[in-house]
Structure formats: structure tokens, C-alpha cells
Motif scaffolding. Structure first.
Motif, PDB file in Angstrom:
ATOM      1  N   MET A 336     -27.004  42.494   9.473  1.00  0.00           N
ATOM      2  CA  MET A 336     -25.680  42.151   8.975  1.00  0.00           C
ATOM      3  C   MET A 336     -25.677  40.686   8.558  1.00  0.00           C
ATOM      4  N   LYS A 337     -25.109  40.412   7.387  1.00  0.00           N
ATOM      5  CA  LYS A 337     -24.922  39.045   6.914  1.00  0.00           C
ATOM      6  C   LYS A 337     -23.461  38.899   6.503  1.00  0.00           C
ATOM      7  N   ALA A 338     -22.844  37.798   6.864  1.00  0.00           N
ATOM      8  CA  ALA A 338     -21.456  37.549   6.475  1.00  0.00           C
ATOM      9  C   ALA A 338     -21.269  36.051   6.309  1.00  0.00           C
ATOM     10  N   GLY A 339     -20.321  35.672   5.460  1.00  0.00           N
ATOM     11  CA  GLY A 339     -20.113  34.242   5.264  1.00  0.00           C
ATOM     12  C   GLY A 339     -18.929  33.933   4.380  1.00  0.00           C
ATOM     13  N   ILE A 340     -18.583  32.661   4.354  1.00  0.00           N
ATOM     14  CA  ILE A 340     -17.535  32.148   3.490  1.00  0.00           C
ATOM     15  C   ILE A 340     -18.031  30.879   2.819  1.00  0.00           C
ATOM     16  N   TYR A 341     -17.712  30.750   1.544  1.00  0.00           N
ATOM     17  CA  TYR A 341     -18.142  29.590   0.751  1.00  0.00           C
ATOM     18  C   TYR A 341     -16.902  28.964   0.130  1.00  0.00           C
ATOM     19  N   TYR A 342     -16.802  27.634   0.222  1.00  0.00           N
ATOM     20  CA  TYR A 342     -15.637  26.931  -0.331  1.00  0.00           C
ATOM     21  C   TYR A 342     -16.114  25.631  -0.964  1.00  0.00           C
ATOM     22  N   SER A 343     -15.653  25.359  -2.175  1.00  0.00           N
ATOM     23  CA  SER A 343     -15.897  24.058  -2.794  1.00  0.00           C
ATOM     24  C   SER A 343     -14.667  23.666  -3.594  1.00  0.00           C
TER      25      SER A 343
END
Length: 929
Positions: A336-343
Motif C-alpha cells: 500500500m502506498k498513500a500520500g499528499i502533495y502540496y505546493s
């Protein structure tokens, strides 16, 4: 617009028959296409419409996908002729650097294929004080400075293609089955999106999820490797995906799920993806989650060290993470891979970025191997080993970036990060020792259980100051590299045959490292073509490791310390280095040369015995580079550099490690840092008109004070190994490849070759053993490219010949042959077929490991709705149920043939729903598939 080839033949069920039918259809359709070709002639005049213009650029770009069809320049009389491409609708673009660009739209047909363009007059460029129009390079591939640029729209991909599909079509770029990428024969170490890392260091999050239609260009360039031993000037290749403006606004995403619904086995196979994105010109927010128990999402061996499992090796010296075969090769995964990206952009020059990723991997790996150990006087013995490993690893990764121009000349950048890792493993191995005649004389069973947790950070800060004098620059860089790891484990062994003793121990290992780096670089131009660069480098680091081993006492508690395997050890390192570089730049030539002087103080302290080992080492580190740029599409470079790196603390600490009691290791506190000479040559050539390209080069390294093993064998074949320094280790390789389009670029021939020579020394029972290995790999890919049909046929042959000075019977060459075909056919009514087949022939290995493997995969998909936002797919993987991981390793005087049980045949039904704020197909590709 897209034009689909119509054919009344329905696809056959067997993929090989389908491929033969496709090849026949391709041949007949190409014969028809080659029967008539476009011809375009004309004359170009200046602004007076009286004087013919010479050397004006004239190109034909296919209208629907901007593919370059033909290119030429006008002669002395202003005349041009474009021919040699099939009838099509295209743009005729006339360009001159000082005059306005003219564009004509030509509609070719069987009655309108020989066209004489009327008198063409070029006009003065229009200037508008309020608006600036920038015309980009329309070549499919070109160099921008030292950056190789691929214009994405020049390469035709499917409507639902992801970036990985696009990369596979770019000349000189190869994508392996595990997602790793090479460009011009060299590995791509980092993948960026608009100059930023996307969800950390996992490139497949971008390449397997970003939509190809949202990419404006793919850029490849070299940069300094910030993740290597700090202060070394090793270069890495970076691939940067530049998105279109339309891919940077609005919300869009994808939800998909796949399963076999438990029809084949009790535990069903599954894959699922959730991708949510909201971009605008200033801000990007992305959320993803991927889960799978198929081979497509498993970890690579590079993740092993993150979980404190680098010592979890089986009896043959191989780890559960070794990978080589198609798809998965490390066992049965669940990921399982999960994430959040913000710029976001702050003010006019500020930019902040944050991403968090969570990784969880469960792996069940079953391996078997046979190893042959060669000793003096041509004697040898064998081991047959089998192991079962169950592991679970978790990782939390936090990355933050902030950059800003404090003023027009001053730039600051902060890049802190934090990784938190947890790992558990349970490994059981059975080992049988056999004589030269394969008679068993000793058996062992070894069980290792281990749980670990770790905290690490590699953070840096940069302050860069420019001055009013052009090219004068001052840069300060600070880097903090720290890690802390704790592990608790147990070791239990049973022996049979010649020995019958038992080991039952508890093991505790705490280790940590903190290193501070400071680098100051000043660049001063002192003439039009010359500049001088000074660098001062300071490093201060400390590492420690506390290993404890306890035997079980009479009442069942682990309270009896075992001094042989218990030790506490500290290592401190202080380094200063000054480097001066001279740079000469003139038109096509760039020379760089200089030398550094380095002083290192290393102190190793055995806290159990109070023995202190001190080293003071001085080195000269010369370097030189030359680059020749004869044109925008040609590069030749030569680089020579020197580098040095210290030994790892596991190799320094003077305590025995009996994690594998048959292969005990002990540290050596007297190890010196190695010293490496590196030579690198590269050449790249691209011809825009013909589409031909070539890449080639070579690397060579000579290592003194190299880290090698000195191994002592007892009467049963068990070993005690220690790392030592040796001189004269050599590695060299040469590589070349290219692409040669024929028949109006419908077919491309892409040969490649790689040759290597490796010489290294180890010691066996006190006697030097020099192993020289020569390896050659060559292959040829043939790609057939039509609007709706792509087929690639290829093969490769690898030959390895190891020669040992210790034992002539260890000189056993082996070879691998691979033949493959893969195809993609976009059919009417939104159907698509994908299929690939690979046949592998292994020779020269142990009898049970000379196995031939035939892998066939097939997928049929159908897109629904006018927007094609719903896709239903049926896939069959390894139809013949033959997928195996077979691997040969040669390490000094040991040859090991290894087999790992992996996922073979499985079937999936997959449903995908894509969405965007405009609810249209065209806008559905705003950067994501």
C-alpha cells in the motif's frame, strides 16, 4: 484529431496469432502508404518580394499530432523541396530568425499530392510593447544548453497513455519492467515534475500515473548528486517532466479497482488506485492511494536499508530484495502506498512545497539456491540452501521545501525532511553442505527474527548571492545528515551431521549517525572567457553502534552476555578540503580543470576495550572535464575525477556478527578510506531531418584501498570474513546505441551494445584471489509505428566469463538470451489490445537452473461514453504460468545459482473512472491518466 485504421478482422484469442495477423496487416497497409508520397516545392523571397532568401528553415508538421514529417532549408535561389513522406494534412512552417514566421495548412490527397506553393514573401517581425510572443523549437528533439529536450506532442501515444508509455517512445530512453529508466545508456536517478520531486523519491508515482497528454516536454540533464557522499562531484541524470499550462489548473483524478474475485485462489488478487488533484497556476494539491497484491507495486531492493534489514541475508549471501526477472522477482508482495502533495507560490518569488507519503509492504519470499565454493589447489565444495522469509515494512516520509529570492541577487532555499521506518522479518533457512561429489556431510537450520525502527533526516539549506558583475557568485550550503536505528532480534540454529550444537540467542543493536557539512563556493570571472572557482568543504561527523548478544540461561531468560558478539563502538570523522577550479568557455568548447587538497582525521574507539585507532590522511583530488558542442543536436564530453569514501561502521566495528552462523563477519577498525579515479566519455548525436540518433561512451575506474573481503574457511566449509583494503580494483565498460528510422519513420531499428571488464581482489585463507570478469551484451529492437498500431520486436544476448586466479575450475562462463515482442492496437469503438511476450534462454548454470522461460501477457480494454472516461479492461498475466526468478551471482570464489518463488499466472478485471471539472475528454488529461 485522431485517425483510426479500419479493419474487419477481429482479434484472435491467442496473442501470438494476433501479433502475426497484426504484422501482416501492417505490411499491407505500409505498402499502400508508400505507393504515393507528398511533394512540395516553392520559392521564398524577402520583404521586398524581389530578393530570394537562402538558408530559410522549411518544415512540415503533421497537423493532428505535430510530428515532424520533413525538414529542409532553401538554396541560393530561395527554392525548397519537401518530399519523402506519406499523403497527410500538415502545417508548412517557414522560419527565419530576423523575419516573421509564415504558416500554411496543406491538405494532401491522392489527387493533391504534388503541390507547388505560390511565391512566398516574408515580412518584418511585428513588435508589440504590451505582448511578447515566444516561438519554441519545433524539432522533436533538441538541446537547450546541456539539457536534452523531447517535445512530447511530437510522439504519438494513445488517448489514455501515461508518462511511462510516452517515455518508451522517446529515442534513446528505455523503461524497464520495474519502472527504472535509462537515457542514452545511463541510469536516470531522479524524476521531477516541473522541477520538483513528486511524492518524494518514488519515480513511478509520476511515470505510471501522470497522463502523457498533459506533458509539454521531457527534459534530461545532469546535476550533482546531493544524496551521495557529500562533497564528491559525482553526477546523476535527472528526468524532468514539464507540464502544459492546461495541465496546471482545475480538478481532475482517477478511481480504479481490479480483482479476480477469488475465482483462481482463495485469496483474490487485487489492485486499486485513487488519485485526486487540484491544480491552478500557483497551487498544486494531490492525494493518492495505491494498494496491490500483484507484482506491479512492490518495493525495490533500494528500500531494504530503510528498515534496518541490510543484514537479513540468506545463506548464499543474497537478500530477499534481489531482482532481475520480468515483473516481480522478490516474492509474493502486498503493498500500500498513500500520500499528499502540496505546493504553492508565496508572493512574487517565494515557493513552498510539502509532501507526505506512507508506504507499507508485506512480502513472502521463498528461495532456493546452489552455491559452489572454490578453494586452493582446485578443491571445492557445495551448499544447497532454501529459505522462507516473511517481512512487513512501514515508512512515513515527510519532505518540506521553501525557496525565495530575498532580492534580485540573493536566493535562499530550505529542504528539511524526516523519515520514520518500522520493519519486521522472520527468516528460516535450511543449509546442506556437500562434498565435490555431492555427498552431504553437514546440515543446519537457522531462524532469524528481527524487529526494527529508525529515524533519519537529510536536510539542507542554501544561500546563493549573485553580484552586479556577470557570473560572479557566492554560495553557502549547510547539510545535516542524521539517523538513529534500533533493532531487537533472535537467532536460533540446529545442526546435524558432523556437528550437533544449538544456538539460542537474543540480539539488540542500536546505531546512529550525525554528520554536519558546510560548503562555501565562490566563482569569479576574470576575463571574457575565463572564470575561477574556489570551494572550501568542512565535514564533522560521529557514528556509534552498540551490539549486544545474550544466551538463554537455565530458567529460560536471555541474561548471559556473549562477549564474542557484544561490543560498543564510536567513530568520529573530521574533514577539510579546499579546491580550486579554472573554467574556460569559448563558443563550442568548455574546459574545466583543477585540484583539491583534503585532510581527514578519523578516530575509532572500542568502548569495551578502550582501544583507540587514529588515522590522519591527506589526499590530492584532481579533476578535469571537456565538452564540445558542435551543434544544437550534438554533444561530446570527457570527464576525469577522483573521489574517496569511508568504510561503513559495520565494517569497522571489531565484533563478530553471527546472524548467519555459517558465514560469520567481523569488523576491521584499521580500514582506510578508498581512493577512486573515474574517467567518463559520452557522445550524443541527433539528426532532426532523418530522425536518426546515436549515443555512446565509456566509463573506467581504478580503486586503491578498495574494500574487499578476507575469508577463512574451517574444515566444515564455514567462514569468518573481514573487510580489508586492497589496491588495483578496476571496472571499465563501453556502451553504444542508436535509432535509425526507415520508410518515413514507420520503422525504427535500434541496436545497442555494452561491454564491461571487472577486476577485483579478495583473499581466501590468506591467499590473494584475483577475479577478472568480462561481459558483453548486445541487442536489437525493431519498432513498427502507425497511428493506431505499434509493434516492437527485439532480442538481447548477454555473455559473462569470470576467470579466477585461485581455482581454474571456477572459470565457468554463462549466457542469457532474450527474445520479445510487444504490441498495442487501438481499434474502432474505443477498443484497445495490448500484448507482450518474452522468451528467455539460460545456459551455463547449474543443471537445475538452466531453464527457459516463456512469458505472455495480454490485455483487452474498452472505453465507454463519448468522453471515454470509463474504461473496462480484462488482463491475463503470464498465460503459460512459467514466470520464475533465476539468477546467477559470482562473488570472489563463490558461484551461486538462485531461484525465487514469485507470482506467476493471474487474471484481473479492471474498471477505471476518470473525472475533471469540465467533464470532457479533451480536458480529462490535465496531467493525469
Amino acid at each position: 484529431m485522431n485517425v483510426l485504421m479500419k479493419n474487419n478482422n477481429s482479434p484472435k484469442q491467442h496473442p501470438l496469432k494476433t501479433i502475426l495477423v497484426l504484422a501482416f496487416l501492417l505490411f499491407t497497409s505500409m505498402q499502400s502508404a508508400w505507393s504515393q508520397q507528398m511533394k512540395l516545392t516553392g520559392t521564398i523571397y524577402d520583404t521586398t518580394n524581389l530578393v530570394p532568401m537562402r538558408n530559410v528553415s522549411v518544415m512540415a508538421l503533421r497537423l493532428k499530432d505535430s510530428v515532424l514529417l520533413s525538414f529542409t532549408r532553401t538554396n541560393q535561389m530561395g527554392e525548397f523541396t519537401l518530399t519523402g513522406f506519406p499523403i497527410d494534412t500538415f502545417q508548412l512552417i517557414i522560419e527565419h530568425p530576423k523575419l516573421d514566421t509564415r504558416t500554411f495548412y496543406i491538405i494532401g490527397s491522392k489527387d493533391n499530392y504534388d503541390i507547388k506553393v505560390p511565391r512566398i514573401q516574408l515580412m518584418q517581425k511585428t513588435q508589440n510593447m504590451r505582448e511578447v510572443t515566444v516561438l519554441t523549437n519545433k524539432n522533436a528533439i533538441y538541446f537547450k544548453g546541456d539539457t536534452l529536450v523531447y517535445v512530447a506532442d511530437s510522439f504519438n501515444v494513445g488517448q489514455n497513455a501515461v508518462v511511462e508509455d510516452l517515455l518508451k517512445k522517446l529515442p534513446g530512453i528505455k523503461v524497464a519492467d520495474d519502472g527504472s529508466i535509462t537515457s542514452q545508456g545511463k541510469e536516470i536517478s531522479k524524476v521531477l515534475v516541473d522541477g520538483d520531486e513528486f511524492f518524494g523519491s518514488d519515480p513511478t508515482i509520476a511515470t505510471r500515473n501522470l497522463g502523457a497528454k498533459g506533458v509539454a516536454s521531457v527534459q534530461v540533464y545532469e546535476k550533482k548528486n546531493e544524496d551521495a557522499a557529500v562533497g564528491e562531484d559525482d553526477k546523476i541524470q535527472v528526468l524532468d517532466l514539464k507540464l502544459k499550462d492546461s495541465a496546471k489548473k482545475g480538478y481532475f483524478g482517477k478511481i480504479s479497482g481490479a480483482s479476480d474475485f477469488g475465482l483462481v485462489r482463495d485469496n483474490p488478487f487485487y489492485e486499486s488506485e485513487v488519485l485526486l488533484n487540484n491544480f491552478n497556476k500557483k497551487q498544486k494539491i494531490s492525494v493518492f492511494m495505491l494498494t496491490s497484491n500483484t507484482p506491479k507495486s512492490n518495493f525495490g531492493f533500494g528500500d531494504m536499508n530503510k528498515f534496518g534489514l541490510e543484514n537479513e541475508r540468506n545463506n548464499s549471501g543474497m537478500t530477499m530484495w534481489d531482482q532481475s526477472s520480468r515483473n516481480n522477482s522478490s516474492g509474493i508482495p502486498q503493498t500500500m502506498k498513500a500520500g499528499i502533495y502540496y505546493s504553492d507560490k508565496i508572493g512574487k518569488t517565494g515557493k513552498i512545497g510539502f509532501n507526505y507519503s506512507y508506504y507499507e509492504n508485506r512480502l513472502n519470499a521463498v528461495t532456493s539456491s546452489q552455491s559452489q565454493y572454490f578453494l586452493q589447489q582446485d578443491s571445492s565444495y557445495f551448499t544447497r540452501d532454501s529459505s522462507a522469509n516473511v517481512s512487513k515494512n512501514q515508512s512515513h516520509r515527510f519532505n518540506l521545501t521553501y525557496s525565495m529570492n530575498l532580492d534580485s541577487l540573493t536566493y535562499i532555499e530550505l529542504r528539511p525532511n524526516l523519515h520514520v521506518d518500522f520493519g519486521e522479518s522472520d527468516n528460516f533457512s535450511q543449509n546442506t553442505f556437500l562434498t565435490e561429489t555431492l555427498n552431504p556431510y553437514l546440515g543446519t537450520g537457522v531462524r532469524n527474527k528481527n524487529s526494527s525502527k529508525g529515524l533519519s533526516s537529510n536536510s539542507e539549506a542554501i544561500l546563493r548571492r549573485k553580484f552586479k558583475k556577470v557570473n560572479r557568485e557566492l554560495e553557502f550550503k549547510y547539510i545535516l545528515n542524521s539517523s538513529s536505528n534500533q533493532s531487537d532480534g533472535s537467532l536460533y540454529t540446529l545442526k546435524s551431521g558432523a556437528l550437533s550444537d544449538t544456538i539460542d540467542q537474543k540480539k539488540i543493536n542500536d546505531n546512529g549517525n550525525t554528520t554536519n557539512y558546510g560548503i562555501v563556493t565562490y566563482t569569479e570571472p576574470f576575463a571574457k572567457k575565463w572564470k575561477f572557482q574556489l570551494e572550501y568543504y568542512l565535514e564533522s561527523g560521529k557514528s556509534n553502534q552498540n551490539k549486544q548478544t545474550f544466551d538463554k540461561d537455565a530458567i529460560g531468560n536471555y541474561s548471559q552476555a556473549v562477549s564474542l558478539y557484544t561490543n560498543q563502538f564510536d567513530n568520529t570523522r573530521f574533514q577539510q578540503r579546499g579546491t580550486g577550479m579554472l573554467v574556460f568557455e569559448h563558443r563550442q568548447h568548455t574546459f574545466t580543470g583543477g585540484i583539491g587538497f583534503r585532510h581527514i582525521e578519523v578516530q575509532s574507539t572500542n568502548l569495551f576495550t578502550s582501544v583507540v585507532t587514529t588515522q590522519n590522511i591527506d589526499n590530492l583530488l584532481p579533476k578535469f572535464s571537456y565538452q564540445f558542442k558542435p551543434g544544437m543536436s550534438k554533444r561530446i564530453s570527457l570527464n576525469y575525477s577522483t573521489a574517496s569514501s569511508p568504510a561503513a561502521i559495520n565494517d569497522l566495528q571489531p565484533v563478530q556478527d553471527n546472524t548467519n552462523p555459517n558465514r560469520v563477519q567481523i569488523g576491521n577498525p584499521n580500514l582506510k578510506p578508498n581512493y577512486v579515479h573515474n574517467l567518463r566519455v559520452n557522445a550524443n548525436i541527433w539528426q532532426a531531418l532523418s530522425g536518426r540518433y546515436f549515443w555512446g561512451g565509456g566509463n573506467a575506474s581504478l580503486t586503491n584501498n578498495a574494500f574487499a573481503s578476507s575469508t577463512t574457511y574451517d574444515q566444515f566449509g564455514r567462514t569468518l570474513s573481514q573487510t580489508i583494503n586492497v589496491d588495483g580494483n578496476i571496472f571499465a565498460n563501453v556502451f553504444a546505441g542508436g535509432g535509425f528510422p526507415i520508410f518515413n519513420r514507420k520503422i525504427e531499428l535500434a541496436p545497442n551494445v555494452n561491454g564491461s571488464y571487472n577486476k577485483y581482489t579478495n583473499f581466501i585463507n590468506g591467499q590473494a584471489n584475483i577475479t577478472k570478469t568480462t561481459a558483453v551484451t548486445a541487442g536489437l529492437d525493431i519498432e513498427l509505428k502507425l497511428d493506431s498500431l505499434n509493434i516492437t520486436i527485439g532480442n538481447s544476448y548477454s555473455y559473462n566469463n569470470p576467470v579466477s586466479s585461485l581455482s581454474s575450475i571456477s572459470n565457468q562462463p554463462y549466457a542469457t538470451q532474450k527474445y520479445f515482442i510487444d504490441g498495442e492496437w487501438r481499434l474502432p469503438h474505443h477498443f484497445q489490445i495490448k500484448s507482450d511476450a518474452t522468451y528467455t534462454i539460460n545456459t551455463g548454470r547449474a543443471a537445475a537452473y538452466n531453464r527457459n522461460i516463456f512469458i505472455i501477457n495480454f490485455e483487452l480494454s474498452k472505453a465507454f461514453l463519448s468522453t471515454e472516461n470509463v474504461i473496462l479492461a480484462l488482463s491475463a498475466n503470464d498465460i503459460l504460468n512459467q514466470n520464475l526468478n533465476l539468477q546467477r551471482q559470482i562473488n570472489g570464489n563463490v558461484i551461486t545459482d538462485n531461484y525465487t518463488k514469485i507470482i506467476s499466472r493471474y487474471f484481473l478485471v479492471k474498471l477505471t473512472y476518470k473525472f475533471n471539472n469540465n467533464k470532457t475528454r479533451e480536458d480529462d488529461f490535465k496531467g493525469w491518466h
